[in-house]
Design a protein around this motif. Structure first.
Motif, PDB file in Angstrom:
ATOM      1  N   PRO A   3       0.840  -1.208   0.000  1.00 36.80           N
ATOM      2  CA  PRO A   3       0.000   0.000   0.000  1.00 36.80           C
ATOM      3  C   PRO A   3       0.879   1.263   0.000  1.00 36.80           C
ATOM      4  O   PRO A   3       2.012   1.226   0.477  1.00 36.80           O
ATOM      5  CB  PRO A   3      -0.789  -0.114   1.303  1.00 36.80           C
ATOM      6  CG  PRO A   3       0.032  -0.998   2.180  1.00 36.80           C
ATOM      7  CD  PRO A   3       0.794  -1.940   1.270  1.00 36.80           C
ATOM      8  N   ASN A   4       0.348   2.311  -0.556  1.00 40.41           N
ATOM      9  CA  ASN A   4       1.123   3.553  -0.718  1.00 40.41           C
ATOM     10  C   ASN A   4       0.150   4.716  -0.800  1.00 40.41           C
ATOM     11  O   ASN A   4      -0.308   5.095  -1.876  1.00 40.41           O
ATOM     12  CB  ASN A   4       1.963   3.461  -1.998  1.00 40.41           C
ATOM     13  CG  ASN A   4       2.865   4.669  -2.190  1.00 40.41           C
ATOM     14  OD1 ASN A   4       3.149   5.393  -1.238  1.00 40.41           O
ATOM     15  ND2 ASN A   4       3.303   4.874  -3.426  1.00 40.41           N
ATOM     16  N   LYS A  44      11.259   7.284   0.341  1.00 39.41           N
ATOM     17  CA  LYS A  44      10.187   7.257   1.344  1.00 39.41           C
ATOM     18  C   LYS A  44      10.050   8.681   1.878  1.00 39.41           C
ATOM     19  O   LYS A  44      11.009   9.271   2.387  1.00 39.41           O
ATOM     20  CB  LYS A  44      10.586   6.318   2.488  1.00 39.41           C
ATOM     21  CG  LYS A  44       9.606   6.295   3.663  1.00 39.41           C
ATOM     22  CD  LYS A  44      10.083   5.273   4.699  1.00 39.41           C
ATOM     23  CE  LYS A  44       9.413   5.452   6.052  1.00 39.41           C
ATOM     24  NZ  LYS A  44       7.943   5.427   6.007  1.00 39.41           N
ATOM     25  N   SER A  45       8.850   9.243   1.730  1.00 40.03           N
ATOM     26  CA  SER A  45       8.649  10.629   2.178  1.00 40.03           C
ATOM     27  C   SER A  45       8.618  10.715   3.695  1.00 40.03           C
ATOM     28  O   SER A  45       7.975   9.886   4.362  1.00 40.03           O
ATOM     29  CB  SER A  45       7.339  11.190   1.609  1.00 40.03           C
ATOM     30  OG  SER A  45       7.486  11.450   0.227  1.00 40.03           O
ATOM     31  N   LEU A  46       9.314  11.691   4.230  1.00 45.83           N
ATOM     32  CA  LEU A  46       9.297  11.930   5.684  1.00 45.83           C
ATOM     33  C   LEU A  46       8.422  13.137   6.033  1.00 45.83           C
ATOM     34  O   LEU A  46       7.622  13.084   6.958  1.00 45.83           O
ATOM     35  CB  LEU A  46      10.731  12.166   6.191  1.00 45.83           C
ATOM     36  CG  LEU A  46      11.761  11.069   5.923  1.00 45.83           C
ATOM     37  CD1 LEU A  46      13.128  11.481   6.461  1.00 45.83           C
ATOM     38  CD2 LEU A  46      11.318   9.750   6.554  1.00 45.83           C
ATOM     39  N   TYR A  47       8.603  14.209   5.273  1.00 43.38           N
ATOM     40  CA  TYR A  47       7.837  15.442   5.503  1.00 43.38           C
ATOM     41  C   TYR A  47       7.437  16.040   4.149  1.00 43.38           C
ATOM     42  O   TYR A  47       8.207  15.964   3.189  1.00 43.38           O
ATOM     43  CB  TYR A  47       8.667  16.489   6.244  1.00 43.38           C
ATOM     44  CG  TYR A  47       9.073  16.102   7.633  1.00 43.38           C
ATOM     45  CD1 TYR A  47       8.176  16.186   8.699  1.00 43.38           C
ATOM     46  CD2 TYR A  47      10.373  15.658   7.900  1.00 43.38           C
ATOM     47  CE1 TYR A  47       8.555  15.843   9.982  1.00 43.38           C
ATOM     48  CE2 TYR A  47      10.763  15.306   9.184  1.00 43.38           C
ATOM     49  CZ  TYR A  47       9.843  15.404  10.228  1.00 43.38           C
ATOM     50  OH  TYR A  47      10.222  15.055  11.494  1.00 43.38           O
ATOM     51  N   ALA A  48       6.272  16.640   4.096  1.00 45.35           N
ATOM     52  CA  ALA A  48       5.865  17.389   2.896  1.00 45.35           C
ATOM     53  C   ALA A  48       5.351  18.759   3.321  1.00 45.35           C
ATOM     54  O   ALA A  48       4.684  18.892   4.351  1.00 45.35           O
ATOM     55  CB  ALA A  48       4.785  16.647   2.127  1.00 45.35           C
ATOM     56  N   SER A  49       5.692  19.745   2.528  1.00 47.17           N
ATOM     57  CA  SER A  49       5.234  21.106   2.778  1.00 47.17           C
ATOM     58  C   SER A  49       3.796  21.246   2.276  1.00 47.17           C
ATOM     59  O   SER A  49       3.488  20.884   1.143  1.00 47.17           O
ATOM     60  CB  SER A  49       6.149  22.077   2.024  1.00 47.17           C
ATOM     61  OG  SER A  49       5.771  23.402   2.262  1.00 47.17           O
ATOM     62  N   ILE A  50       2.925  21.755   3.133  1.00 46.30           N
ATOM     63  CA  ILE A  50       1.523  21.975   2.745  1.00 46.30           C
ATOM     64  C   ILE A  50       1.346  23.477   2.537  1.00 46.30           C
ATOM     65  O   ILE A  50       1.531  24.263   3.469  1.00 46.30           O
ATOM     66  CB  ILE A  50       0.562  21.446   3.825  1.00 46.30           C
ATOM     67  CG1 ILE A  50       0.840  19.965   4.126  1.00 46.30           C
ATOM     68  CG2 ILE A  50      -0.885  21.660   3.404  1.00 46.30           C
ATOM     69  CD1 ILE A  50       0.541  19.017   2.991  1.00 46.30           C
ATOM     70  N   PRO A 103       5.500  13.896  -5.198  1.00 46.70           N
ATOM     71  CA  PRO A 103       4.074  13.726  -4.930  1.00 46.70           C
ATOM     72  C   PRO A 103       3.872  13.595  -3.426  1.00 46.70           C
ATOM     73  O   PRO A 103       4.747  13.083  -2.724  1.00 46.70           O
ATOM     74  CB  PRO A 103       3.736  12.398  -5.630  1.00 46.70           C
ATOM     75  CG  PRO A 103       4.861  12.128  -6.557  1.00 46.70           C
ATOM     76  CD  PRO A 103       6.074  12.800  -5.999  1.00 46.70           C
ATOM     77  N   ILE A 104       2.716  14.088  -2.948  1.00 47.25           N
ATOM     78  CA  ILE A 104       2.437  13.891  -1.522  1.00 47.25           C
ATOM     79  C   ILE A 104       1.941  12.462  -1.368  1.00 47.25           C
ATOM     80  O   ILE A 104       0.741  12.175  -1.407  1.00 47.25           O
ATOM     81  CB  ILE A 104       1.408  14.911  -1.004  1.00 47.25           C
ATOM     82  CG1 ILE A 104       1.896  16.346  -1.273  1.00 47.25           C
ATOM     83  CG2 ILE A 104       1.165  14.710   0.496  1.00 47.25           C
ATOM     84  CD1 ILE A 104       0.990  17.441  -0.741  1.00 47.25           C
ATOM     85  N   GLN A 105       2.882  11.555  -1.231  1.00 46.51           N
ATOM     86  CA  GLN A 105       2.530  10.145  -1.024  1.00 46.51           C
ATOM     87  C   GLN A 105       3.682   9.466  -0.298  1.00 46.51           C
ATOM     88  O   GLN A 105       4.780  10.013  -0.201  1.00 46.51           O
ATOM     89  CB  GLN A 105       2.184   9.451  -2.339  1.00 46.51           C
ATOM     90  CG  GLN A 105       3.307   9.380  -3.351  1.00 46.51           C
ATOM     91  CD  GLN A 105       2.832   8.815  -4.702  1.00 46.51           C
ATOM     92  OE1 GLN A 105       1.647   8.841  -5.011  1.00 46.51           O
ATOM     93  NE2 GLN A 105       3.768   8.310  -5.483  1.00 46.51           N
ATOM     94  N   GLU A 106       3.398   8.290   0.224  1.00 49.17           N
ATOM     95  CA  GLU A 106       4.357   7.662   1.136  1.00 49.17           C
ATOM     96  C   GLU A 106       5.643   7.231   0.441  1.00 49.17           C
ATOM     97  O   GLU A 106       6.733   7.436   0.964  1.00 49.17           O
ATOM     98  CB  GLU A 106       3.668   6.503   1.859  1.00 49.17           C
ATOM     99  CG  GLU A 106       2.538   7.018   2.764  1.00 49.17           C
ATOM    100  CD  GLU A 106       1.696   5.910   3.380  1.00 49.17           C
ATOM    101  OE1 GLU A 106       1.499   5.942   4.598  1.00 49.17           O
ATOM    102  OE2 GLU A 106       1.212   5.019   2.627  1.00 49.17           O
ATOM    103  N   TYR A 107       5.508   6.610  -0.702  1.00 47.63           N
ATOM    104  CA  TYR A 107       6.694   6.145  -1.438  1.00 47.63           C
ATOM    105  C   TYR A 107       6.620   6.647  -2.872  1.00 47.63           C
ATOM    106  O   TYR A 107       5.553   6.627  -3.494  1.00 47.63           O
ATOM    107  CB  TYR A 107       6.761   4.615  -1.449  1.00 47.63           C
ATOM    108  CG  TYR A 107       7.043   4.034  -0.086  1.00 47.63           C
ATOM    109  CD1 TYR A 107       8.355   3.810   0.333  1.00 47.63           C
ATOM    110  CD2 TYR A 107       5.996   3.700   0.779  1.00 47.63           C
ATOM    111  CE1 TYR A 107       8.617   3.277   1.599  1.00 47.63           C
ATOM    112  CE2 TYR A 107       6.248   3.180   2.040  1.00 47.63           C
ATOM    113  CZ  TYR A 107       7.559   2.968   2.441  1.00 47.63           C
ATOM    114  OH  TYR A 107       7.815   2.451   3.685  1.00 47.63           O
ATOM    115  N   THR A 108       7.741   7.049  -3.406  1.00 47.21           N
ATOM    116  CA  THR A 108       7.774   7.523  -4.792  1.00 47.21           C
ATOM    117  C   THR A 108       8.991   6.961  -5.512  1.00 47.21           C
ATOM    118  O   THR A 108      10.111   7.043  -5.009  1.00 47.21           O
ATOM    119  CB  THR A 108       7.835   9.057  -4.845  1.00 47.21           C
ATOM    120  OG1 THR A 108       6.697   9.602  -4.172  1.00 47.21           O
ATOM    121  CG2 THR A 108       7.842   9.557  -6.292  1.00 47.21           C
TER     122      THR A 108
END
Lengths: 347, 347
Positions: A3-4, A44-50, A103-108
């Motif tokens: 899942p992602n 693996k995304s740790l933080y994303a700017s909103i 992309p704002i998602q867990e893995y890219t």
């Protein structure tokens, strides 16, 4: 397949996007056993700017703006910090940190042709909070820095007014202007934020625009007039600032969040434009990538703001939301003032 | 005592001034047998420039603007050409011509302390029409020249839109821009003026805003967008121009005549301000005396425009009204488009 979770744009809203309709969290399953693409990486995304500007990409493709329209079904793209999970790149070894648009998602999975969007995150300073690279040392910080110096032209003894003053950009603008010897007035949307900018950030004064109109507040707080308005809001704030401006004042137009969710016919009726002429104001819009902003100020911004942070000469406030499921609501909170500081998603 | 008709401001209008009420012709009788003041002169006015900005001085004294408010009972002050009738000044011998700011009245005594407002009119060129010194070679010409070059930054192949295009400033802006290789679009208030700017002045195209809205006209005439808007009008023209602008466009705000006779609450509701941000426009107001306009461009303007006139490379249109009794109506005609070209009063 693993899942992602991904923060996806579904279709164009007319007003404020609705979660589940215009935006939602979906599973962008990926093959966790697949090899790393040649010359690429798995991040693996740790933080994303909103950020509020995501809203401007949620528009019909035929309407042009400074960033391309998002295609329905695609994830939002955000400045992110990630960790390399698989790598076929010497620049990005496994476990190293990267910063870039993802992309704002867990893995890219990032193929070779898109690797230029990523940069190694060098952590040379004493700053241990990674999120600062999405705020004060990231795009909002550079936006504040470049806009203030290039367009605002800070001058000791002059007065600057900053809207959305506790936000990602506003908190930086106000503190930098203070260091330049300016009188700093901020506008915020709650008494808690008002206390923060005056007590913690050292603004000279401020007001809660939900309790007092910008026009009344500026007349009260800046009877001498204002010389710079750093605008993150537009609408009534912009109109009042123009009225309060002294001759040769500068309006730094960094955003107009008050109107991101309204059609043009519902925008605030700005009637003070004649004063741009008679007071000889300069009103200029910019985005960080413009040729006299990032290219001109990026190195100076990194060097100086890093030092200011290490010296505790400026402070940063981050509003962290944990878990991608909360990302859509966190994004919407930017338009209602629900955030308090730079909004960052922690995965 | 000899009669001496004077164009006088009586009291502050709320809308368009009414002749006989807010403005009128009065007799400012002077002693024709009196000696000339020590170090001063007696000037007989030959021509006076009639300009929209006079209206901005007809306001309550407590409201500040770029020129001081007129005091009720005093004459309007205008750029004028006069002939010295009596003189106690070596610089200004009897019968010599002067240019400077004078009351709009037939005869004016200028004391020593005000002599710096006058300059000898040197007529070195082949241009015999004195009125040109109030137009193309005068303040409107310098306004057009400085505003276009300093703020508009003309670039070959780009498109400029000019409102009030057959007026004192507009006719100069359009022709100078054309010489810079720009595509020039003008807005005027009659078909006769439209024919003039396209047939006689060489504008690429234009429209009559009384027959077609600026928004529709710009979509039709500049489908590629506009890069510079030289604004003499404000209001709907300004809104439409911002909508039609390309990224990094420049708005040269030289005047907002559409609103000179309306209170702020009746100004056009400008709703396109968010595009100043997203298109990264620069909107800047100026007046001719600003430090980067007249001081920077005056010599260049005189030299170059004089040459262009002598070479017949640009044309000028003057709207002459003869007799000071007609001055108030001539002034009001500026706000209804009743003039056709630079308005000049001949005494």
């Amino acid at each position: 397949m693993a899942p992602n979770k991904s923060f996806v744009f579904n279709n164009v809203p007319t007003g404020l996007p609705v979660v589940g309709e215009h935006i939602s969290i979906k599973d962008a399953a990926y093959d966790s056993d697949a090899d790393c693409p040649a010359g690429g990486v798995l991040v693996k995304s740790l933080y994303a700017s909103i950020d509020p500007y995501h809203r401007s990409r949620m528009r019909p493709a035929h309407i042009k703006s400074y960033q391309p329209a998002l295609e329905p079904g695609n994830p939002l793209i955000a400045r992110s910090i990630g960790k390399i999970v698989k790598s076929d790149s010497e620049t990005f070894p496994v476990d190293s940190l990267v910063v870039g648009n993802l992309p704002i998602q867990e893995y890219t999975t990032v193929g070779k042709e898109l690797m230029h969007f990523l940069k190694p995150l060098e952590e040379k300073s004493k700053i241990s909070d990674l999120r600062v690279h999405l705020g004060a040392l990231g795009v909002p910080g550079l936006t504040a820095y470049g806009g203030l110096y290039e367009i605002g032209k800070p001058a000791k003894g002059q007065t600057i007014f900053v809207s959305a003053a506790s936000g990602a950009v506003g908190q930086m603008v106000g503190q930098l202007a203070k260091l330049e010897g300016m009188k700093v007035i901020g506008s915020v949307g709650s008494d808690k934020k008002l206390d923060y900018i005056t007590s913690d950030l050292g603004f000279d004064s401020g007001f809660n625009y939900k309790k007092e109109s910008p026009a009344e507040a500026l007349a009260r707080l800046a009877p001498e007039g204002i010389d710079v308005y750093f605008d993150n809001v537009g609408a009534e704030h912009l109109d009042a600032a123009i009225v309060a401006m002294n001759d040769f004042g500068r309006v730094v137009m960094c955003g107009t969040i008050a109107d991101y969710n309204t059609a043009k016919e519902d925008h605030y009726p700005l009637r003070s434009y004649d004063l741009i002429f008679s007071k000889r104001l300069t009103v200029r819009g910019f985005i960080v990538s413009d040729k006299d902003i990032a290219p001109k100020y990026a190195a100076e911004h990194q060097q100086r703001v890093r030092q200011l942070l290490e010296d505790d000469a400026i402070r940063v406030k981050t509003w962290e939301v944990e878990g991608i499921d909360k990302a859509p609501d966190a994004f919407l909170a930017l338009f209602t003032g629900g955030n308090f500081g730079k909004a960052v998603l922690k995965f």
